[in-house]
Design an enzyme around this catalytic site. Structure first.
Site, short mmCIF file in Angstrom:
data_model
loop_
_atom_site.label_atom_id
_atom_site.label_comp_id
_atom_site.label_asym_id
_atom_site.label_seq_id
_atom_site.Cartn_x
_atom_site.Cartn_y
_atom_site.Cartn_z
N GLN A 162 18.25 56.17 38.24
CA GLN A 162 18.61 56.93 39.43
C GLN A 162 18.43 58.43 39.19
O GLN A 162 18.62 58.93 38.08
CB GLN A 162 20.05 56.62 39.85
CG GLN A 162 21.11 56.97 38.82
CD GLN A 162 22.49 56.49 39.21
OE1 GLN A 162 22.67 55.74 40.17
NE2 GLN A 162 23.50 56.92 38.47
N HIS A 217 20.78 53.33 35.58
CA HIS A 217 21.80 52.68 36.39
C HIS A 217 22.13 51.33 35.77
O HIS A 217 23.29 51.01 35.56
CB HIS A 217 21.35 52.50 37.83
CG HIS A 217 22.42 51.96 38.74
ND1 HIS A 217 22.31 51.94 40.11
CD2 HIS A 217 23.63 51.40 38.46
CE1 HIS A 217 23.40 51.40 40.64
NE2 HIS A 217 24.21 51.06 39.65
N PHE A 233 31.73 52.82 33.73
CA PHE A 233 30.41 52.52 34.26
C PHE A 233 29.71 51.49 33.38
O PHE A 233 29.18 50.47 33.86
CB PHE A 233 29.61 53.83 34.32
CG PHE A 233 28.25 53.73 34.97
CD1 PHE A 233 27.89 52.68 35.80
CD2 PHE A 233 27.31 54.73 34.75
CE1 PHE A 233 26.63 52.62 36.40
CE2 PHE A 233 26.05 54.69 35.34
CZ PHE A 233 25.72 53.63 36.16
N HIS A 246 31.32 48.08 33.65
CA HIS A 246 30.93 47.39 34.88
C HIS A 246 29.54 46.78 34.74
O HIS A 246 29.32 45.62 35.11
CB HIS A 246 30.95 48.38 36.05
CG HIS A 246 30.32 47.84 37.29
ND1 HIS A 246 30.96 46.96 38.15
CD2 HIS A 246 29.07 48.05 37.82
CE1 HIS A 246 30.14 46.66 39.15
NE2 HIS A 246 28.99 47.30 38.97
N GLU A 247 28.60 47.55 34.22
CA GLU A 247 27.22 47.06 34.10
C GLU A 247 27.14 45.88 33.15
O GLU A 247 26.42 44.91 33.41
CB GLU A 247 26.29 48.19 33.64
CG GLU A 247 26.07 49.26 34.69
CD GLU A 247 25.47 48.70 35.97
OE1 GLU A 247 24.47 47.96 35.89
OE2 GLU A 247 26.01 48.99 37.05
N LYS A 272 29.18 42.73 34.85
CA LYS A 272 28.53 42.18 36.04
C LYS A 272 27.14 41.64 35.74
O LYS A 272 26.77 40.55 36.19
CB LYS A 272 28.44 43.23 37.15
CG LYS A 272 27.80 42.69 38.44
CD LYS A 272 27.82 43.71 39.57
CE LYS A 272 27.18 43.12 40.83
NZ LYS A 272 27.20 44.09 41.96
N HIS A 273 26.35 42.39 34.98
CA HIS A 273 24.95 42.03 34.75
C HIS A 273 24.66 41.59 33.32
O HIS A 273 23.97 40.59 33.09
CB HIS A 273 24.06 43.23 35.09
CG HIS A 273 24.19 43.70 36.50
ND1 HIS A 273 23.68 43.01 37.58
CD2 HIS A 273 24.79 44.81 37.02
CE1 HIS A 273 23.94 43.66 38.70
NE2 HIS A 273 24.62 44.76 38.39
#
Length: 230
Positions: free
Chosen positions: A38, A65, A115, A118-119, A122-123
């Site tokens: 990003q 990102h 951050f 979360h990444e 989630k992924h």
């Protein structure tokens, strides 16, 4: 009686095994990765605005990102393994690089750990059949260095100066530099102008290199888009 007990055991196994298999395969079943970077100027130049990390304003460069497992039909797995939470200690040798290359711009200001957590959760947990937690973050850092988006754009005379550039020229300059077709995501500034926000490139399932994207996300930009300063 033994026959009944054996039958019950067999039935239990038939019920449990598919559940075990589904749980173990949930983190393996994907086709490719999106590697998403990003532009901080576009993240911040919105009505929502942004907050710099606690370490200070990031460099005027594309930031990571995420690295997202995806299916060829356009859907994606998420939150695949709650038993493998983010563990900062496993990436202690990468933290310095991540603060530079994977900065948070969310409010309130933070160190970046929320951050990254979360990444990963989630992924990243959905890619564990291929790469572990350390490899997940290390791979993303390597891909950022390899793709060098800002270098590709400025080489083509496309600079983050608030001017508008053709979407085609942005796409072509990145393709010429990386060898692969990117997908460009736009957002809108406070005045409603379309601007360069995120760049998607695709990575093979083994996370070993870039590939042509099997499918692109939905959405579109205008023919001319701004590249805001930061």
């Amino acid at each position: 009686m033994k026959i009944i007990q054996s039958s019950l055991c067999l039935i239990s196994l038939l019920i449990i095994l598919p559940l075990i298999f589904a749980a173990s395969s949930s983190s393996e079943d994907f086709d490719f990765f999106y590697f998403v970077q990003q532009w901080p100027g576009s993240y911040c130049d919105t009505q929502k605005s942004c907050c710099y990390p606690t370490t200070g304003k990031p460099a005027a460069d594309f930031g990571i990102h995420g690295l997202w497992p995806n299916y060829k039909d356009g859907t994606y797995p998420s939150n695949c393994d709650a038993t493998k939470p983010f563990d900062k200690s496993t990436i202690s040798d990468l933290i310095s690089s991540m603060k530079k290359s994977w900065p948070t711009l969310a409010c309130p200001s933070g160190s970046g750990e929320a951050f990254w957590e979360h990444e990963w959760e989630k992924h990243g947990t959905c890619s564990q059949s291929v790469i572990d937690q350390h490899q997940y973050f290390q791979t993303a850092l390597g891909l950022k260095q390899k793709t060098n988006l800002l270098g590709a754009l400025t080489k083509a005379g496309i600079n983050p100066d608030g001017q508008s550039y053709s979407l085609e020229s942005i796409r072509d300059s990145i393709k010429e530099s990386t060898g692969f077709t990117p997908w460009i995501e736009c957002n809108r500034d406070g005045s409603g102008n379309s601007q360069l926000y995120q760049v998607y490139l695709c990575v093979d399932r083994s996370a070993s290199g870039l590939i042509e994207c099997p499918v692109f996300p939905h959405g579109k930009c205008g023919a001319e888009i701004e590249f805001p300063s930061f």
